[in-house]
Design a protein around this motif. Sequence first.
Motif, PDB file in Angstrom:
ATOM      1  N   PRO A   2       0.831  -1.210   0.000  1.00  0.00           N
ATOM      2  CA  PRO A   2       0.000   0.000   0.000  1.00  0.00           C
ATOM      3  C   PRO A   2       0.864   1.258   0.000  1.00  0.00           C
ATOM      4  O   PRO A   2       1.950   1.282   0.587  1.00  0.00           O
ATOM      5  N   TRP A   3       0.355   2.301  -0.658  1.00  0.00           N
ATOM      6  CA  TRP A   3       1.180   3.510  -0.784  1.00  0.00           C
ATOM      7  C   TRP A   3       1.473   4.135   0.569  1.00  0.00           C
ATOM      8  O   TRP A   3       2.517   4.787   0.748  1.00  0.00           O
ATOM      9  N   GLN A   4       0.574   3.901   1.575  1.00  0.00           N
ATOM     10  CA  GLN A   4       0.808   4.490   2.901  1.00  0.00           C
ATOM     11  C   GLN A   4       2.055   3.910   3.567  1.00  0.00           C
ATOM     12  O   GLN A   4       2.616   4.538   4.471  1.00  0.00           O
ATOM     13  N   GLN A   5       2.479   2.717   3.141  1.00  0.00           N
ATOM     14  CA  GLN A   5       3.693   2.131   3.706  1.00  0.00           C
ATOM     15  C   GLN A   5       4.954   2.665   3.023  1.00  0.00           C
ATOM     16  O   GLN A   5       6.063   2.398   3.492  1.00  0.00           O
ATOM     17  N   VAL A   6       4.784   3.403   1.932  1.00  0.00           N
ATOM     18  CA  VAL A   6       5.925   3.929   1.188  1.00  0.00           C
ATOM     19  C   VAL A   6       6.054   5.430   1.367  1.00  0.00           C
ATOM     20  O   VAL A   6       7.164   5.959   1.548  1.00  0.00           O
ATOM     21  N   PHE A   7       4.913   6.128   1.364  1.00  0.00           N
ATOM     22  CA  PHE A   7       4.928   7.593   1.412  1.00  0.00           C
ATOM     23  C   PHE A   7       4.177   8.085   2.643  1.00  0.00           C
ATOM     24  O   PHE A   7       3.170   7.498   3.067  1.00  0.00           O
ATOM     25  N   ALA A   8       4.689   9.184   3.178  1.00  0.00           N
ATOM     26  CA  ALA A   8       3.954   9.861   4.251  1.00  0.00           C
ATOM     27  C   ALA A   8       2.817  10.693   3.671  1.00  0.00           C
ATOM     28  O   ALA A   8       1.809  10.938   4.342  1.00  0.00           O
ATOM     29  N   ARG A   9       2.984  11.114   2.413  1.00  0.00           N
ATOM     30  CA  ARG A   9       1.955  11.908   1.724  1.00  0.00           C
ATOM     31  C   ARG A   9       2.003  11.579   0.236  1.00  0.00           C
ATOM     32  O   ARG A   9       3.087  11.413  -0.328  1.00  0.00           O
ATOM     33  N   PHE A  10       0.846  11.479  -0.370  1.00  0.00           N
ATOM     34  CA  PHE A  10       0.766  11.269  -1.824  1.00  0.00           C
ATOM     35  C   PHE A  10      -0.341  12.162  -2.349  1.00  0.00           C
ATOM     36  O   PHE A  10      -1.512  11.998  -1.996  1.00  0.00           O
ATOM     37  N   ASP A  11       0.026  13.128  -3.178  1.00  0.00           N
ATOM     38  CA  ASP A  11      -0.955  14.070  -3.718  1.00  0.00           C
ATOM     39  C   ASP A  11      -1.766  13.390  -4.813  1.00  0.00           C
ATOM     40  O   ASP A  11      -1.200  12.937  -5.829  1.00  0.00           O
ATOM     41  N   MET A  12      -3.057  13.333  -4.631  1.00  0.00           N
ATOM     42  CA  MET A  12      -3.918  12.666  -5.608  1.00  0.00           C
ATOM     43  C   MET A  12      -4.047  13.471  -6.904  1.00  0.00           C
ATOM     44  O   MET A  12      -4.286  12.903  -7.969  1.00  0.00           O
ATOM     45  N   HIS A  13      -3.892  14.764  -6.821  1.00  0.00           N
ATOM     46  CA  HIS A  13      -3.989  15.601  -8.017  1.00  0.00           C
ATOM     47  C   HIS A  13      -2.655  15.551  -8.767  1.00  0.00           C
ATOM     48  O   HIS A  13      -1.597  15.822  -8.184  1.00  0.00           O
ATOM     49  N   ALA A  14      -2.707  15.202 -10.058  1.00  0.00           N
ATOM     50  CA  ALA A  14      -1.474  15.087 -10.853  1.00  0.00           C
ATOM     51  C   ALA A  14      -0.821  16.452 -11.036  1.00  0.00           C
ATOM     52  O   ALA A  14      -1.490  17.445 -11.354  1.00  0.00           O
ATOM     53  N   LEU A  15       0.499  16.484 -10.845  1.00  0.00           N
ATOM     54  CA  LEU A  15       1.256  17.717 -11.066  1.00  0.00           C
ATOM     55  C   LEU A  15       1.379  18.021 -12.553  1.00  0.00           C
ATOM     56  O   LEU A  15       1.351  19.171 -12.983  1.00  0.00           O
TER      57      LEU A  15
END
Length: 540
Positions: free
Chosen positions: A117-130
Amino acid sequence: MTRPNRPVSTVRLAGRPTQRSALRRATQIAMALSGFLLWVAWHRGLMRCDTHRAADRFAEVLQRLGTTFVKLGQHLSLRADILAPDAQEALASLQANVAPFPPEQAVQEVEAALGRPWQQVFARFDMHALAAASIAQIHRAALPDGTEVVVKIRRPGAAEQAETDMRILRRIVLVMQGLVPSLRRWGLAAIVDEVAANFRYEMDLSREAASVRRFADAWRGSADIVIPDVVDGLCTPTVMVQQFSHGAHLHGLPSSTAVAAAGKLVDSYVAQIFRDGFFHGDPHPGNVFVMDDGRICLHDFGIVGRVDGNMRRALVAFALAFVEQDAEWVVDAWLDLGLLGDGTDRAVFVPVVRALVADCAQRPLKDWSLSGALAQLVAAGRTQEVRLPRDLLVLTRTLLLLEGTVRLLAPEFSIIEAISRHTTTGVFDEPKSAASQRLPYELGNAAHALPSLLARRLHSVLRQGDLLQLSIKPDARMLSGIDRLGRRVALALVTLGLYIASSLLMQHGVGPRWGDMPVLALLGYALAIRFTFSIARSRG
């Protein structure tokens, strides 16, 4: 120069194409390309009308066919060896405006690639694409230790769609070459194969990550260049995690900052090409930033070029010859760059270079263009069907983009002066190779061992009394070669006899006949031709 407005394609790529959708796609591609050929035949053949440029029409067709063909057009824009400048310009302007894929898909791709799961890799993941592009889109994120990163995610289904489209295109090209054999001289199938290979490279984000790491290692600690490194363990063929960096865009920089940035950028490319043999192939203004401390930051390593030893030596000679304005030397260096094609005529390039030198003599040094010189030589080679190695094509395009970026930064900056300053820095000197290090080592060993070896050999010869005798000790390869040669000679004699006998039978009409032809003569000729092919295949 104005260019007609083209519709911008909005493409959503899904999963692996089904057989039915592939057939529908093949029909769409075939009809679009056939329509373009009919348009050319009508406007250029029957109507003799030149008011519409074929290059613009072709670009419109590629735009309507979607992302894969937009990328195909962008790749073809590199082919200065087969396309005129206006066609290159039209294809280079193609853009694929694609909508970002949903954040749920982005998360799914990340978790599938990283296996958790992404929560185990990142503290934050922006759902909106840059940012979103035809191959991938980028999201900002943060690692558990607070490091700001960007996550590049390959568009779902993009690789499969590109593979299907290129396979269809190759079949269409082969059919076209079968119907119109004169098209084969353009090597269209080879071009499609090359573009397909480039697609596979760009689609594999783990390869781009390897390129980023190589550049980051080469420039680590530099006071002039910074490369945001990739994060170990978080790069796969579909996902790449890279350190986040930001800086000022090149527009509107203070004059002193812009001039300094131009110098650092040119110096870095001299080092990349002539020192490292590995260069960033897409230095347009959107991939270059200026950091707060004045360093240049390079982004997007999807396109890279390589320079091997032979090409490096020829490039050094070409750059020095161009700076010295020595026309004969420029031509010699150009021909040493590894042009592909038979019967390359040196005389074709000499007047082109002399005209180029005469033109440069009337211009200030800041207006001299190394990429312009390469482009003119490439154009001269089109008359001889000369092809250029891919890395030389990438280099020509890179220099063109570099000159445009430098002129945006500092219009008065002279790239030629900046390059000529490096003649005293040693970057153009031939690097010491492993072969040059091995030779002194082997010579030293030989000098040490030679006296004892000669003494032992002389002693052995004197004992056996064969000082003036010569002996040949054939090895297995030599014996096998002699045996094969003997068999080929025997088969050649038999083949010659068959040709002579068949000709006599044909002349006198001996034996049964098939139509007006003697059957025995036909059989003899068939056997003789079969043996001829056997002899030809057994050579070497």
